[in-house]
Design a protein around this motif. Structure first.
Motif, PDB file in Angstrom:
ATOM      1  N   UNK A 299      50.659  59.307  41.725  1.00 45.95           N
ATOM      2  CA  UNK A 299      50.253  60.544  42.380  1.00 45.95           C
ATOM      3  C   UNK A 299      49.286  61.337  41.514  1.00 45.95           C
ATOM      4  N   UNK A 300      48.549  62.206  42.148  1.00 47.10           N
ATOM      5  CA  UNK A 300      47.600  63.074  41.462  1.00 47.10           C
ATOM      6  C   UNK A 300      48.330  63.976  40.471  1.00 47.10           C
ATOM      7  N   UNK A 301      49.383  64.653  40.926  1.00 51.43           N
ATOM      8  CA  UNK A 301      50.139  65.527  40.026  1.00 51.43           C
ATOM      9  C   UNK A 301      50.725  64.730  38.862  1.00 51.43           C
ATOM     10  N   UNK A 302      51.177  63.537  39.145  1.00 52.86           N
ATOM     11  CA  UNK A 302      51.776  62.702  38.109  1.00 52.86           C
ATOM     12  C   UNK A 302      50.799  62.299  37.032  1.00 52.86           C
ATOM     13  N   UNK A 303      49.599  61.851  37.434  1.00 57.01           N
ATOM     14  CA  UNK A 303      48.705  61.467  36.348  1.00 57.01           C
ATOM     15  C   UNK A 303      48.105  62.656  35.629  1.00 57.01           C
ATOM     16  N   UNK A 304      47.982  63.798  36.266  1.00 53.44           N
ATOM     17  CA  UNK A 304      47.585  65.015  35.536  1.00 53.44           C
ATOM     18  C   UNK A 304      48.675  65.378  34.524  1.00 53.44           C
TER      19      UNK A 304
ATOM     20  N   UNK B  57      48.715  54.896  33.324  1.00 50.72           N
ATOM     21  CA  UNK B  57      48.328  53.789  34.172  1.00 50.72           C
ATOM     22  C   UNK B  57      48.466  54.295  35.604  1.00 50.72           C
ATOM     23  N   UNK B  58      47.346  54.522  36.264  1.00 47.09           N
ATOM     24  CA  UNK B  58      47.358  55.094  37.609  1.00 47.09           C
ATOM     25  C   UNK B  58      47.259  53.991  38.653  1.00 47.09           C
ATOM     26  N   UNK B  59      48.233  53.962  39.519  1.00 54.19           N
ATOM     27  CA  UNK B  59      48.236  53.048  40.655  1.00 54.19           C
ATOM     28  C   UNK B  59      48.530  53.915  41.880  1.00 54.19           C
ATOM     29  N   UNK B  60      47.498  54.602  42.380  1.00 54.26           N
ATOM     30  CA  UNK B  60      47.733  55.557  43.465  1.00 54.26           C
ATOM     31  C   UNK B  60      48.181  54.884  44.750  1.00 54.26           C
ATOM     32  N   UNK B  61      49.148  55.518  45.414  1.00 48.02           N
ATOM     33  CA  UNK B  61      49.542  54.997  46.726  1.00 48.02           C
ATOM     34  C   UNK B  61      48.505  55.427  47.762  1.00 48.02           C
ATOM     35  N   UNK B  62      48.576  54.837  48.920  1.00 52.38           N
ATOM     36  CA  UNK B  62      47.549  55.055  49.942  1.00 52.38           C
ATOM     37  C   UNK B  62      47.432  56.521  50.346  1.00 52.38           C
ATOM     38  N   UNK B  63      48.528  57.259  50.323  1.00 47.34           N
ATOM     39  CA  UNK B  63      48.457  58.681  50.688  1.00 47.34           C
ATOM     40  C   UNK B  63      47.623  59.457  49.687  1.00 47.34           C
TER      41      UNK B  63
END
Length: 155
Positions: free
Chosen positions: A98-103, A113-119
């Motif tokens: 998530x955006x908040x998570x990687x920030x 390690x960013x693996x964004x979900x489709x949302x």
């Protein structure tokens, strides 16, 4: 998420400590994970820090506090008491979707390690995500899938 099982099993085989820090409440966390508890989550080294943990004082993601708390609890569980033996945040890989998570992970000082979900991808362009992650091997990397993660490159 595709690749997560192999990732966790590989990290366990390599004796890499694993901890969960999630924005989900404890109730939501259990709803999401109960069906995989024995297969995956029992492999983790410690407890889970959830977004509603009182010790966070309402400072959930994107604040970095959840990572610092999780790392403190992990060091405590592993018996690392003196500063030389403790795992440091800049030695940690933080996996986020998530955006908040990687920030949050970047603010904490970990390698994200960013693996964004489709949302999340619907909210941001790839350029936006790359801007948040930063240069590869500096403070994070963007992956399309956990199946693309090469743990040997980071151990």
């Amino acid at each position: 998420m595709p690749g997560v099982k192999n990732l966790i099993i590989g990290l366990v085989k390599d004796n890499i400590p694993i901890w969960i820090c999630t924005s989900s409440t404890v109730v939501k966390y259990h709803q999401k994970t109960t069906h995989l508890q024995k297969e995956l989550f029992d492999l983790f080294d410690g407890n889970v820090v959830t977004g509603d943990d009182e010790r966070l004082n309402g400072r959930g993601k994107p604040e970095p506090d959840i990572w610092w708390l999780g790392l403190s609890l992990l060091n405590e569980k592993l018996g690392f008491k003196d500063e030389k033996s403790k795992i440091k945040i800049d030695e940690c890989l933080i996996f986020e979707d998530s955006v908040h998570g990687f920030k949050s992970g970047k603010a904490a000082g970990g390698f994200v390690i960013c693996v964004p979900d489709s949302r999340q991808l619907e909210l941001l362009t790839t350029e936006d995500i790359h801007a948040l992650v930063g240069k590869e091997n500096e403070n994070g990397v963007l992956l399309d899938s956990l199946q693309d993660f090469n743990r040997r490159a980071y151990l």
